[in-house]
Design a protein around this motif. Structure first.
Motif, PDB file in Angstrom:
ATOM      1  N   GLU A  33     -14.815 -24.978  13.367  1.00 44.22           N
ATOM      2  CA  GLU A  33     -15.816 -24.198  14.087  1.00 44.22           C
ATOM      3  C   GLU A  33     -17.213 -24.350  13.488  1.00 44.22           C
ATOM      4  O   GLU A  33     -18.218 -24.109  14.161  1.00 44.22           O
ATOM      5  CB  GLU A  33     -15.418 -22.719  14.112  1.00 44.22           C
ATOM      6  N   ALA A  34     -17.291 -24.767  12.222  1.00 39.09           N
ATOM      7  CA  ALA A  34     -18.580 -24.914  11.560  1.00 39.09           C
ATOM      8  C   ALA A  34     -19.239 -26.259  11.848  1.00 39.09           C
ATOM      9  O   ALA A  34     -20.389 -26.488  11.467  1.00 39.09           O
ATOM     10  CB  ALA A  34     -18.413 -24.740  10.046  1.00 39.09           C
ATOM     11  N   GLU A  35     -18.515 -27.164  12.518  1.00 39.54           N
ATOM     12  CA  GLU A  35     -19.065 -28.478  12.835  1.00 39.54           C
ATOM     13  C   GLU A  35     -19.999 -28.388  14.046  1.00 39.54           C
ATOM     14  O   GLU A  35     -19.859 -27.502  14.890  1.00 39.54           O
ATOM     15  CB  GLU A  35     -17.933 -29.461  13.124  1.00 39.54           C
ATOM     16  N   PRO A  36     -20.978 -29.303  14.149  1.00 40.16           N
ATOM     17  CA  PRO A  36     -21.922 -29.265  15.286  1.00 40.16           C
ATOM     18  C   PRO A  36     -21.224 -29.283  16.640  1.00 40.16           C
ATOM     19  O   PRO A  36     -21.674 -28.633  17.582  1.00 40.16           O
ATOM     20  CB  PRO A  36     -22.769 -30.529  15.071  1.00 40.16           C
ATOM     21  N   ASP A  37     -20.136 -30.052  16.749  1.00 40.30           N
ATOM     22  CA  ASP A  37     -19.367 -30.112  17.998  1.00 40.30           C
ATOM     23  C   ASP A  37     -18.067 -29.333  17.840  1.00 40.30           C
ATOM     24  O   ASP A  37     -17.006 -29.757  18.296  1.00 40.30           O
ATOM     25  CB  ASP A  37     -19.087 -31.565  18.383  1.00 40.30           C
TER      26      ASP A  37
ATOM     27  N   ARG B 164     -14.943 -28.412   3.570  1.00 37.01           N
ATOM     28  CA  ARG B 164     -14.750 -29.531   4.484  1.00 37.01           C
ATOM     29  C   ARG B 164     -13.736 -29.134   5.548  1.00 37.01           C
ATOM     30  O   ARG B 164     -12.823 -28.352   5.282  1.00 37.01           O
ATOM     31  CB  ARG B 164     -14.233 -30.769   3.732  1.00 37.01           C
ATOM     32  N   PRO B 165     -13.863 -29.674   6.758  1.00 31.82           N
ATOM     33  CA  PRO B 165     -12.854 -29.380   7.785  1.00 31.82           C
ATOM     34  C   PRO B 165     -11.478 -29.867   7.350  1.00 31.82           C
ATOM     35  O   PRO B 165     -11.347 -30.929   6.742  1.00 31.82           O
ATOM     36  CB  PRO B 165     -13.356 -30.152   9.008  1.00 31.82           C
ATOM     37  N   ALA B 166     -10.462 -29.108   7.652  1.00 32.85           N
ATOM     38  CA  ALA B 166      -9.101 -29.435   7.233  1.00 32.85           C
ATOM     39  C   ALA B 166      -8.616 -30.706   7.908  1.00 32.85           C
ATOM     40  O   ALA B 166      -8.984 -31.032   9.032  1.00 32.85           O
ATOM     41  CB  ALA B 166      -8.156 -28.283   7.561  1.00 32.85           C
ATOM     42  N   SER B 167      -7.754 -31.421   7.196  1.00 29.15           N
ATOM     43  CA  SER B 167      -7.062 -32.571   7.757  1.00 29.15           C
ATOM     44  C   SER B 167      -5.660 -32.594   7.145  1.00 29.15           C
ATOM     45  O   SER B 167      -5.125 -31.550   6.782  1.00 29.15           O
ATOM     46  CB  SER B 167      -7.823 -33.870   7.492  1.00 29.15           C
ATOM     47  N   CYS B 168      -5.062 -33.772   6.987  1.00 32.19           N
ATOM     48  CA  CYS B 168      -3.702 -33.863   6.467  1.00 32.19           C
ATOM     49  C   CYS B 168      -3.512 -35.181   5.738  1.00 32.19           C
ATOM     50  O   CYS B 168      -3.926 -36.238   6.240  1.00 32.19           O
ATOM     51  CB  CYS B 168      -2.696 -33.757   7.620  1.00 32.19           C
ATOM     52  N   LEU B 169      -2.875 -35.132   4.581  1.00 24.62           N
ATOM     53  CA  LEU B 169      -2.638 -36.341   3.801  1.00 24.62           C
ATOM     54  C   LEU B 169      -1.798 -37.342   4.584  1.00 24.62           C
ATOM     55  O   LEU B 169      -2.113 -38.532   4.615  1.00 24.62           O
ATOM     56  CB  LEU B 169      -1.952 -35.991   2.479  1.00 24.62           C
ATOM     57  N   VAL B 170      -0.726 -36.882   5.212  1.00 17.95           N
ATOM     58  CA  VAL B 170       0.168 -37.822   5.898  1.00 17.95           C
ATOM     59  C   VAL B 170      -0.279 -38.121   7.325  1.00 17.95           C
ATOM     60  O   VAL B 170       0.280 -39.009   7.971  1.00 17.95           O
ATOM     61  CB  VAL B 170       1.628 -37.322   5.889  1.00 17.95           C
ATOM     62  N   ASN B 171      -1.279 -37.394   7.823  1.00 13.27           N
ATOM     63  CA  ASN B 171      -1.787 -37.628   9.176  1.00 13.27           C
ATOM     64  C   ASN B 171      -3.301 -37.472   9.200  1.00 13.27           C
ATOM     65  O   ASN B 171      -3.817 -36.390   9.476  1.00 13.27           O
ATOM     66  CB  ASN B 171      -1.148 -36.651  10.175  1.00 13.27           C
TER      67      ASN B 171
END
Length: 679
Positions: free
Chosen positions: A39-43, A358-365
């Motif tokens: 939600e904190a990203e420009p888009d 930083r926006p969340a992501s995933c190590l395996v994906n």
């Protein structure tokens, strides 16, 4: 491991529908709430719509968003999302529309951070500062409490108008509502404190106000703390009583939360066995008639099905497993459970990214939270690609490239895949990497990758390919030190592969991530019988979840160790400073419990029959050791890359071969995926 022949009948409970309130859910799986920072990203709205729609396409019955504060003082931080502005809430409608188009329900989580809010204006039932927050809260007045109850109701209405099917009221994990419910943080002497009935007034009135404001068709999930894991937490009788009151106030579903953020017990990281908290949910289920959700460390359809079939819960909540594989439920329904990319509970790209803004992501994906950056269309000009190295980087590149239509051949010098993952798998709790290896092996077979195991690729082997990818990884760095060739000296790789056995007195040179992992490997006794029971014993948890706070002793109490271990580092900084924010404390506490001594700022002098000679604080001492383990860094394996460049063959280099920085599967897999996308 998954049964490759299993189809949907093996998961009859998981895939069955259930009624909650006035809604019929298509299966028993909820995608649990997690902070994403999208939600904190420009888009931000577009990115959230893509993120949640992908999980709805994967057939999660209900999706719960990250937490929205009902007012300003409840924000997690000054950039935290809020739902107190009806006009701004309407901008979230594209998210709801995208999820509805894929057949799922979506609920907005309402979360007031209370004394965990990292803002100066934070509030709490009593003015007691949280040990994980530098700000001290102001005690809420009667007017504050009444206004906050109304703020929850108004935020729920704003969510309803924006298109959400319901809300989840966050009453666990040590946030404001949970703080009111227990004596650990509620020292009030008015009508909102003291007796359990008084302490329960705040959550009950919030649920009642939300139901009154939003009507009977609105789905209300209440996340109840089923095990606080802090001193002064709730005993089982109070949890059951609160559950019944919340049901009577109008909630449709009770989700279970485990542990406060300040608790000294791990709750969701890899050291926690799968399904460890299911009996906490069972205690709640025994108290009410509305559906109850089990949560935390449920990452495979087998464990989810077993929880449901046993009657411990009516639904299961999985948050990070939907980062790892957004199509989790769909694959189960289609009989492709063996193709699920399993969450390994590492926290490296989800929680640790969040803690570093930083926006969340995933190590395996790597696609998680980055859905708009990747394509699924097959290449219009497929290439003949050779990949050298069958570790994380090489396997990730091979799978993605083959999926996009390229012809892929993978060379691996050893007779098995995995590379450095095979070292990580040996560390206690990190056997979840078994699933990563299973997933990539299966995907390579599915997409037709040609494997050349036991073949060390030469320049001649690599001629004729359109593109070569070097993913040859790293080798342990051997420091220049007198006596480094002593027979008692071994590398971390030799220890973790079992090639060499450590003695009873061990010195570990290096206190980074690998050094800590090796220490854990050396001092942690294997669970003799029940893995869950052993975990509870280690961390002082009441496995029946009936005691105050569900504790059965000091989580930091010393435990017997298999060996005497001393870990050393040259740097004067705090040992383990580079460990993950959300998991480093667990590892440090585990080593402390097993008596591991850690020395910083040492100068290595020499190694001989006496042991490791060092200078520490200006004084020379000998670390008596019959085994000295080198965790002194890595060197990249890049000789083949340099030879290919000289010959003019189009070549890319990724992973540890490109940069030897610890054992970084996160970077390796991400680079592999992105390189394959760019071919």
């Amino acid at each position: 491991m998954f049964d490759k022949n299993s189809g949907s009948p093996a998961y009859a409970n998981l895939l069955s529908s259930i009624t909650a309130g006035r809604h019929r859910l298509r299966n028993r799986v909820i995608m649990g709430s997690m902070h994403t920072r999208l939600e904190a990203e420009p888009d931000g709205v577009a990115r959230q719509a893509a993120f949640y729609a992908e999980r709805a396409r994967g057939e999660a019955a209900v999706i719960v968003t990250g937490g929205f504060s009902p007012n300003r003082e409840g924000m997690l931080d000054y950039e935290g999302p809020r739902l107190d502005d009806a006009v701004k809430a309407l901008k979230l409608r594209p998210i709801c529309d995208a999820v509805h188009a894929e057949g799922s329900l979506i609920c907005a989580q309402l979360l007031h951070a209370g004394r965990y809010a990292k803002i100066e204006e934070c509030v709490a039932p009593s003015a007691i500062r949280a040990p994980i927050n530098r700000f001290s809260p102001r005690e809420m007045s009667e007017e504050d409490i009444r206004r906050t109850i109304d703020d929850f109701a108004q935020a729920a209405l704003n969510a309803q108008v924006a298109g959400f099917d319901g809300v989840e009221v966050m009453g666990s994990e040590g946030y404001l509502i949970n703080e009111f419910a227990v004596t650990h943080t509620n020292k009030r002497e008015d009508g909102w404190g003291g007796s359990a009935d008084n302490r329960h007034r705040f959550p009950v009135e919030i649920v009642r106000a939300v139901r009154g404001r939003c009507g009977p068709d609105f789905l209300i999930i209440y996340r109840i703390s089923a095990a606080d894991l802090v001193e002064g937490g709730a005993p089982v009788e109070e949890i059951a009583a609160l559950a019944r009151k919340i049901e009577a106030a109008g909630a449709d579903i009770l989700n279970t939360g485990i542990g406060w953020h300040e608790a000294r017990v791990p709750t969701i990281a890899y050291p926690v066995p799968r399904g460890a908290w299911r009996k906490a949910a069972a205690n709640v289920k025994a108290a009410v008639s509305i559906p109850v959700v089990a949560s935390n460390r449920i990452n495979t359809p087998e464990i989810a099905e077993d929880i449901l079939a046993s009657g411990d819960a009516d639904l299961v909540s999985m948050a990070r497993p939907f980062l790892a594989d957004p199509h989790f439920v769909r694959k189960v329904r289609e009989g492709r459970a063996d193709e699920i990319n399993t969450c390994i509970a590492c926290n490296q790209a989800c929680l640790d990214f969040i803690f570093s803004d930083r926006p969340a992501s995933c190590l395996v994906n790597p696609r998680a939270g980055r859905e708009m950056e990747f394509r699924d269309t097959r290449s219009v000009s497929p290439k003949n690609v050779a990949i050298v190295g069958g570790g994380a980087a090489g396997m990730a590149t091979a799978v993605e490239a083959a999926r996009l239509g390229h012809t892929v051949t993978l060379f691996e010098a050893k007779d098995c895949l995995g590379g450095q993952l095979n070292l990580a798998r040996a560390v206690p709790g990190k056997n979840e990497f078994d699933e990563t290896l299973r997933y990539y092996t299966g995907q390579m077979n599915k997409h037709g990758v040609s494997l050349r195991l036991g073949q060390r690729a030469s320049l001649d082997d690599l001629t004729g390919y359109d593109h070569v990818v070097i993913a040859t990884g790293v080798t342990p760095r051997i420091p220049d030190l007198p006596g480094i060739d002593h027979p008692n000296v071994v590398t971390y790789a030799e220890i973790l592969t079992g090639e060499r056995e450590a003695g009873q007195y061990v010195a570990i040179m290096g206190a980074g991530g690998i050094g800590h992992d090796v220490a854990e490997f050396l001092v942690t006794p294997a669970a003799k019988t029940n893995e869950v029971a052993a975990f509870f014993q280690t961390w002082g948890v009441d496995g029946q979840f009936r005691s105050v706070g569900a504790l059965a002793g000091d989580p930091l109490a010393n435990m017997p160790a298999k060996r005497r271990v001393v870990m050393l580092q040259r740097k004067t900084s705090k040992p383990g400073q580079g460990l993950g924010v959300s998991t480093g404390w667990i590892l440090r506490n585990a080593l402390r419990k097993h008596g591991v001594e850690i020395l910083a700022g040492v100068i290595y002098e020499r190694i001989d029959d006496e042991g490791l000679h060092v200078t520490s604080n200006g004084k020379t001492r000998v670390i008596a050791a019959d085994t000295i383990v080198l965790c002194t860094g890595q060197e990249p394996e890049r000789a083949l890359y340099e030879a290919l460049v000289v010959r003019g063959i189009p070549t890319s280099i990724i992973g540890g071969a490109a940069e030897a920085a610890e054992l970084d599967a996160l970077r390796a897999i991400n680079e592999g995926h992105r390189l394959a996308q760019s071919l």
